[in-house]
Design a protein around this motif. Structure first.
Motif, PDB file in Angstrom:
ATOM      1  N   GLN A 175      -0.366   4.399   0.257  1.00 16.73           N
ATOM      2  CA  GLN A 175      -1.034   5.541   0.888  1.00 16.73           C
ATOM      3  C   GLN A 175      -0.258   5.946   2.141  1.00 16.73           C
ATOM      4  O   GLN A 175       0.563   5.186   2.648  1.00 16.73           O
ATOM      5  CB  GLN A 175      -2.476   5.168   1.283  1.00 16.73           C
ATOM      6  N   CYS A 179       0.853  -1.173   0.000  1.00 19.59           N
ATOM      7  CA  CYS A 179       0.000   0.000   0.000  1.00 19.59           C
ATOM      8  C   CYS A 179       0.895   1.231   0.000  1.00 19.59           C
ATOM      9  O   CYS A 179       1.832   1.318   0.792  1.00 19.59           O
ATOM     10  CB  CYS A 179      -0.875   0.007   1.245  1.00 19.59           C
ATOM     11  N   HIS A 238      -7.460  -3.765   3.721  1.00 17.50           N
ATOM     12  CA  HIS A 238      -6.665  -2.722   4.371  1.00 17.50           C
ATOM     13  C   HIS A 238      -7.151  -1.328   3.969  1.00 17.50           C
ATOM     14  O   HIS A 238      -7.263  -0.436   4.814  1.00 17.50           O
ATOM     15  CB  HIS A 238      -5.197  -2.918   3.988  1.00 17.50           C
ATOM     16  N   HIS A 275       0.584   6.478   5.950  1.00 17.70           N
ATOM     17  CA  HIS A 275       0.264   5.666   7.128  1.00 17.70           C
ATOM     18  C   HIS A 275       0.652   6.352   8.421  1.00 17.70           C
ATOM     19  O   HIS A 275       1.591   7.126   8.476  1.00 17.70           O
ATOM     20  CB  HIS A 275       1.004   4.318   7.082  1.00 17.70           C
ATOM     21  N   HIS A 286      -7.969   2.987   5.654  1.00 19.60           N
ATOM     22  CA  HIS A 286      -7.999   4.259   4.926  1.00 19.60           C
ATOM     23  C   HIS A 286      -9.419   4.740   4.667  1.00 19.60           C
ATOM     24  O   HIS A 286      -9.602   5.761   4.010  1.00 19.60           O
ATOM     25  CB  HIS A 286      -7.249   4.138   3.593  1.00 19.60           C
TER      26      HIS A 286
HETATM   27 ZN   LIG Z   1      -2.187   1.667   3.665  1.00 19.73          ZN
END
Ligand SMILES: [Zn+2]
Length: 148
Positions: free
Chosen positions: A76, A74, A119, A78, A124
Protein backbone atom coordinates in the motif's frame (compact mmCIF):
# COMPACT_ATOMS: atom_id res chain seq x y z
CA UNK A 1 1.55 -10.69 -1.17
CA UNK A 2 -1.44 -12.45 -2.61
CA UNK A 3 -4.83 -10.81 -2.51
CA UNK A 4 -7.84 -12.67 -1.12
CA UNK A 5 -11.18 -11.01 -0.36
CA UNK A 6 -12.21 -11.14 3.29
CA UNK A 7 -14.20 -14.19 4.37
CA UNK A 8 -13.44 -16.22 1.25
CA UNK A 9 -12.20 -19.80 1.79
CA UNK A 10 -8.56 -19.89 2.88
CA UNK A 11 -6.23 -21.52 0.36
CA UNK A 12 -2.86 -19.81 0.78
CA UNK A 13 -0.98 -22.38 2.81
CA UNK A 14 -3.27 -25.06 4.25
CA UNK A 15 -0.36 -27.39 5.07
CA UNK A 16 1.50 -24.85 7.18
CA UNK A 17 0.65 -26.53 10.46
CA UNK A 18 2.67 -29.74 10.67
CA UNK A 19 0.72 -32.84 9.72
CA UNK A 20 -1.60 -33.89 6.90
CA UNK A 21 -4.65 -32.49 8.63
CA UNK A 22 -3.72 -29.02 9.85
CA UNK A 23 -7.30 -27.90 10.31
CA UNK A 24 -9.94 -29.98 12.09
CA UNK A 25 -12.43 -31.81 9.86
CA UNK A 26 -15.46 -29.82 8.87
CA UNK A 27 -14.10 -26.49 10.02
CA UNK A 28 -14.69 -23.54 7.75
CA UNK A 29 -11.36 -21.72 7.25
CA UNK A 30 -11.60 -18.15 5.93
CA UNK A 31 -9.32 -15.32 4.83
CA UNK A 32 -9.06 -12.00 6.64
CA UNK A 33 -6.75 -9.12 5.83
CA UNK A 34 -4.98 -10.39 2.70
CA UNK A 35 -4.77 -6.93 1.18
CA UNK A 36 -3.03 -5.84 -1.97
CA UNK A 37 -2.66 -2.51 -3.71
CA UNK A 38 -5.38 -1.95 -6.26
CA UNK A 39 -8.07 -3.63 -4.17
CA UNK A 40 -10.15 -1.35 -1.97
CA UNK A 41 -10.73 -2.33 1.63
CA UNK A 42 -13.10 -1.06 4.33
CA UNK A 43 -11.69 1.35 6.90
CA UNK A 44 -12.55 2.37 10.44
CA UNK A 45 -14.18 5.74 10.95
CA UNK A 46 -11.66 7.29 13.28
CA UNK A 47 -9.26 5.12 15.23
CA UNK A 48 -9.83 1.40 15.74
CA UNK A 49 -10.87 0.32 19.21
CA UNK A 50 -7.68 0.46 21.35
CA UNK A 51 -8.47 -2.88 22.98
CA UNK A 52 -8.80 -4.51 19.58
CA UNK A 53 -5.45 -3.16 18.42
CA UNK A 54 -3.75 -4.06 21.71
CA UNK A 55 -5.09 -7.63 21.55
CA UNK A 56 -4.09 -7.90 17.91
CA UNK A 57 -0.51 -6.95 18.78
CA UNK A 58 -0.49 -9.50 21.61
CA UNK A 59 -1.80 -12.15 19.22
CA UNK A 60 0.96 -11.45 16.75
CA UNK A 61 3.64 -11.36 19.45
CA UNK A 62 2.54 -14.54 21.20
CA UNK A 63 0.45 -16.56 18.76
CA UNK A 64 1.92 -16.14 15.29
CA UNK A 65 1.90 -19.44 13.40
CA UNK A 66 2.87 -20.63 9.94
CA UNK A 67 6.10 -18.66 9.91
CA UNK A 68 7.54 -18.16 6.44
CA UNK A 69 11.20 -17.90 5.53
CA UNK A 70 10.90 -14.48 3.96
CA UNK A 71 8.77 -11.44 4.51
CA UNK A 72 5.66 -10.26 2.78
CA UNK A 73 5.91 -6.55 2.20
CA UNK A 74 3.02 -4.20 2.41
CA UNK A 75 2.42 -2.73 -1.04
CA UNK A 76 0.00 0.00 0.00
CA UNK A 77 1.01 3.63 -0.32
CA UNK A 78 3.12 4.91 2.61
CA UNK A 79 4.22 8.12 4.16
CA UNK A 80 7.92 8.37 3.38
CA UNK A 81 9.67 5.19 4.38
CA UNK A 82 7.82 4.51 7.62
CA UNK A 83 9.04 1.33 9.22
CA UNK A 84 6.36 -1.23 9.94
CA UNK A 85 8.45 -3.90 11.70
CA UNK A 86 7.38 -2.20 14.88
CA UNK A 87 7.52 -3.40 18.44
CA UNK A 88 4.91 -4.65 20.86
CA UNK A 89 4.21 -2.79 24.11
CA UNK A 90 6.86 -4.83 25.87
CA UNK A 91 9.49 -4.06 23.25
CA UNK A 92 9.49 -7.29 21.27
CA UNK A 93 9.90 -7.00 17.50
CA UNK A 94 6.84 -8.28 15.71
CA UNK A 95 8.36 -9.15 12.31
CA UNK A 96 5.16 -8.36 10.50
CA UNK A 97 4.67 -10.13 7.21
CA UNK A 98 6.42 -13.27 8.38
CA UNK A 99 3.58 -15.40 9.74
CA UNK A 100 -0.16 -15.74 10.30
CA UNK A 101 -2.59 -15.38 13.16
CA UNK A 102 -5.52 -17.78 13.52
CA UNK A 103 -8.60 -16.91 15.54
CA UNK A 104 -11.97 -18.62 15.93
CA UNK A 105 -15.50 -17.23 15.75
CA UNK A 106 -18.13 -18.20 18.35
CA UNK A 107 -19.69 -20.58 15.80
CA UNK A 108 -16.36 -22.29 15.16
CA UNK A 109 -15.12 -20.76 11.90
CA UNK A 110 -11.37 -20.16 11.72
CA UNK A 111 -10.19 -16.78 10.48
CA UNK A 112 -6.69 -16.70 9.03
CA UNK A 113 -4.88 -13.36 8.73
CA UNK A 114 -1.31 -12.49 7.77
CA UNK A 115 0.30 -10.95 10.84
CA UNK A 116 0.85 -7.88 8.69
CA UNK A 117 -2.79 -7.21 9.57
CA UNK A 118 -1.50 -5.23 12.57
CA UNK A 119 0.16 -2.80 10.21
CA UNK A 120 -2.90 -2.63 7.96
CA UNK A 121 -5.14 -1.79 10.91
CA UNK A 122 -2.77 0.61 12.61
CA UNK A 123 -1.28 2.41 9.62
CA UNK A 124 -3.86 2.05 6.88
CA UNK A 125 -7.07 2.10 8.92
CA UNK A 126 -8.13 -1.30 7.58
CA UNK A 127 -11.32 -2.52 9.21
CA UNK A 128 -11.46 -6.33 9.26
CA UNK A 129 -14.83 -8.11 9.26
CA UNK A 130 -16.79 -7.90 12.51
CA UNK A 131 -16.21 -11.60 13.15
CA UNK A 132 -12.48 -11.01 13.24
CA UNK A 133 -12.69 -7.95 15.47
CA UNK A 134 -14.90 -9.88 17.88
CA UNK A 135 -12.64 -12.95 17.93
CA UNK A 136 -9.56 -10.80 18.56
CA UNK A 137 -11.26 -8.82 21.31
CA UNK A 138 -12.21 -12.15 22.91
CA UNK A 139 -8.66 -13.50 22.27
CA UNK A 140 -10.20 -16.67 20.90
CA UNK A 141 -6.98 -18.15 19.46
CA UNK A 142 -7.25 -21.23 17.25
CA UNK A 143 -5.62 -24.33 18.74
CA UNK A 144 -2.34 -25.36 17.12
CA UNK A 145 -2.19 -28.91 15.84
CA UNK A 146 0.70 -30.67 17.59
CA UNK A 147 3.47 -32.18 15.49
CA UNK A 148 3.02 -35.92 14.90
ZN1 LIG B 1 1.69 -0.39 4.59
Amino acid sequence: MTYYPDLTPYVYWPECVVGDQPYPDGVEVLNVGWLEAGHDFPTFEGDPDPQFLKNLITLVADHSVCATRGFHDCDQRHMDGEDFQFQSDDGRDLFLGSAEVHVVTPDGRWLIAPNLVVHYVRDHGYRPPEEFVEAVEAMRVAPVTPSP
